[in-house]
Design a protein around this motif. Structure first.
Motif, PDB file in Angstrom:
ATOM      1  N   ASN A   6     -47.625  81.025  51.929  1.00  0.00           N
ATOM      2  CA  ASN A   6     -48.677  81.908  52.437  1.00  0.00           C
ATOM      3  C   ASN A   6     -49.810  81.097  53.057  1.00  0.00           C
ATOM      4  O   ASN A   6     -50.333  80.198  52.440  1.00  0.00           O
TER       5      ASN A   6
ATOM      6  N   CYS B 225     -53.011  85.098  44.500  1.00  0.00           N
ATOM      7  CA  CYS B 225     -53.616  85.209  45.826  1.00  0.00           C
ATOM      8  C   CYS B 225     -54.530  86.428  45.837  1.00  0.00           C
ATOM      9  O   CYS B 225     -54.217  87.453  45.225  1.00  0.00           O
ATOM     10  N   ILE B 226     -55.633  86.317  46.546  1.00  0.00           N
ATOM     11  CA  ILE B 226     -56.608  87.416  46.680  1.00  0.00           C
ATOM     12  C   ILE B 226     -55.970  88.663  47.298  1.00  0.00           C
ATOM     13  O   ILE B 226     -56.425  89.781  47.091  1.00  0.00           O
TER      14      ILE B 226
ATOM     15  N   GLY C  75     -55.818  81.586  45.140  1.00  0.00           N
ATOM     16  CA  GLY C  75     -55.025  80.824  46.114  1.00  0.00           C
ATOM     17  C   GLY C  75     -55.794  80.222  47.276  1.00  0.00           C
ATOM     18  O   GLY C  75     -55.477  79.126  47.715  1.00  0.00           O
ATOM     19  N   VAL C  76     -56.787  80.935  47.790  1.00  0.00           N
ATOM     20  CA  VAL C  76     -57.530  80.457  48.963  1.00  0.00           C
ATOM     21  C   VAL C  76     -58.063  79.035  48.812  1.00  0.00           C
ATOM     22  O   VAL C  76     -58.195  78.320  49.796  1.00  0.00           O
TER      23      VAL C  76
HETATM   24 MO   LIG Z   1     -54.231  83.616  49.370  1.00  0.00          MO
END
Ligand SMILES: [Mo]
Ligand SMILES: Nc1nc2c(c(=O)[nH]1)N[C@H]1C(S)=C(S)[C@@H](COP(=O)(O)O)O[C@H]1N2
Length: 254
Positions: A91, A138-139, A222-223
């Motif tokens: 991603n 992940c957001i 995740g970012v």
């Molecule tokens: Mo993400």
């Protein structure tokens, strides 16, 4: 008797009127507050992150509550090798164009102004290896248990005598082409599950998952797990952060 009834009736009517008036006043107060807030936000210039200062204040207040509620030493839940998915989802591909060649790649560590340290993949592999298996979140709303290994960021700091740099409030990381970048508070960087990661499922990182080096930081969404690290630096100001500039929370802690 009938008079008595009449007055009681009036009282009930009066009560209804009174309540109606109260509800209506509350309603009006809400409308006024809503309108004031709307126009305030509407007219407020947005900050660098595309967020109005009033909303940013709310995000920053959330961050304070989060930081206080969660101790810095708290661990993300650890899993076993059997829990880890064999093919973790890929991603995000900002700053990931082309393939990266480790013959020329170095992680540039801005130690002090005009003093840069160049670290090879072999240098990092020579340091003690730590494995982390955790639920990667992940957001966007997905999560999966994944398995990573590399050198603990705090071990790297110690071996390269960068302790003075960690008195700064933030670390910044940037891809070699500068297209993706993150800023992370120092306590989270020094957390014992935070890795300069070069392996996934016991093998070198795939190109699209950050080869040769990415950040794995289980206390964050995740970012912040930047893939393909080019530069590491230290700062007392918040380093620029790709997703914070798109309006996401800067801290994004778990
Ligand atoms: Mo993400
Ligand atoms: N260089 C770079 N790193 C990045 C991204 C990106 O777009 N570019 N996306 C982030 C996001 S939003 C997530 S969820 C994770 C995904 O890591 P994965 O591809 O290994 O699943 O990488 C993070 N690191």
């Amino acid at each position: 008797m009938s008079q008595n009834n009449d007055s009681r009736k009036r009282t009930v009517e009066q009560q209804i009127q009174r309540r109606t008036l109260i509800s209506f006043s509350i309603f009006i107060v809400f409308i006024i507050c809503g309108t004031v807030l709307f126009f305030r936000l509407y007219n407020e210039p947005q900050d660098k992150g595309g967020v109005q200062p009033t909303l940013r204040t709310a995000l920053n207040t959330n961050e304070k509550i989060f930081r206080n509620a969660y101790s810095e030493a708290h661990e993300a839940k650890a899993y076993t090798v059997a829990d880890a998915v064999p093919k973790p989802r890929v991603n995000g591909s900002y700053g990931m164009d082309g393939t990266l060649d480790t013959a020329t790649w170095r992680m540039k560590v801005a130690r002090n102004p005009g003093d840069t340290l160049y670290v090879t993949l072999a240098d990092l592999q020579a340091l003690p290896k730590t494995e982390v298996i955790f639920d990667f979140k992940c957001i966007e709303g997905w999560s999966q248990v994944t398995r990573w290994a590399g050198v603990r960021f705090s071990d790297f700091i110690e071996k390269y005598h960068l302790q003075p740099q960690t008195s700064m409030k933030y670390a910044g990381l940037i891809t070699p082409d500068k297209a993706y970048y993150v800023g992370i508070d120092m306590p989270s960087m020094l957390h014992d599950q935070t890795l300069l990661c070069y392996e996934m499922n016991g093998k070198p990182l795939p190109q699209n998952q950050g080869y040769p080096l990415r950040l794995i930081i289980p206390v964050k969404y995740g970012v912040k797990h930047i893939k393909r690290i080019g530069v590491l630096y230290f700062s007392n100001e918040r380093p620029p952060d790709y997703w914070a500039e798109q309006g996401y929370d800067y801290y994004t802690g778990l």
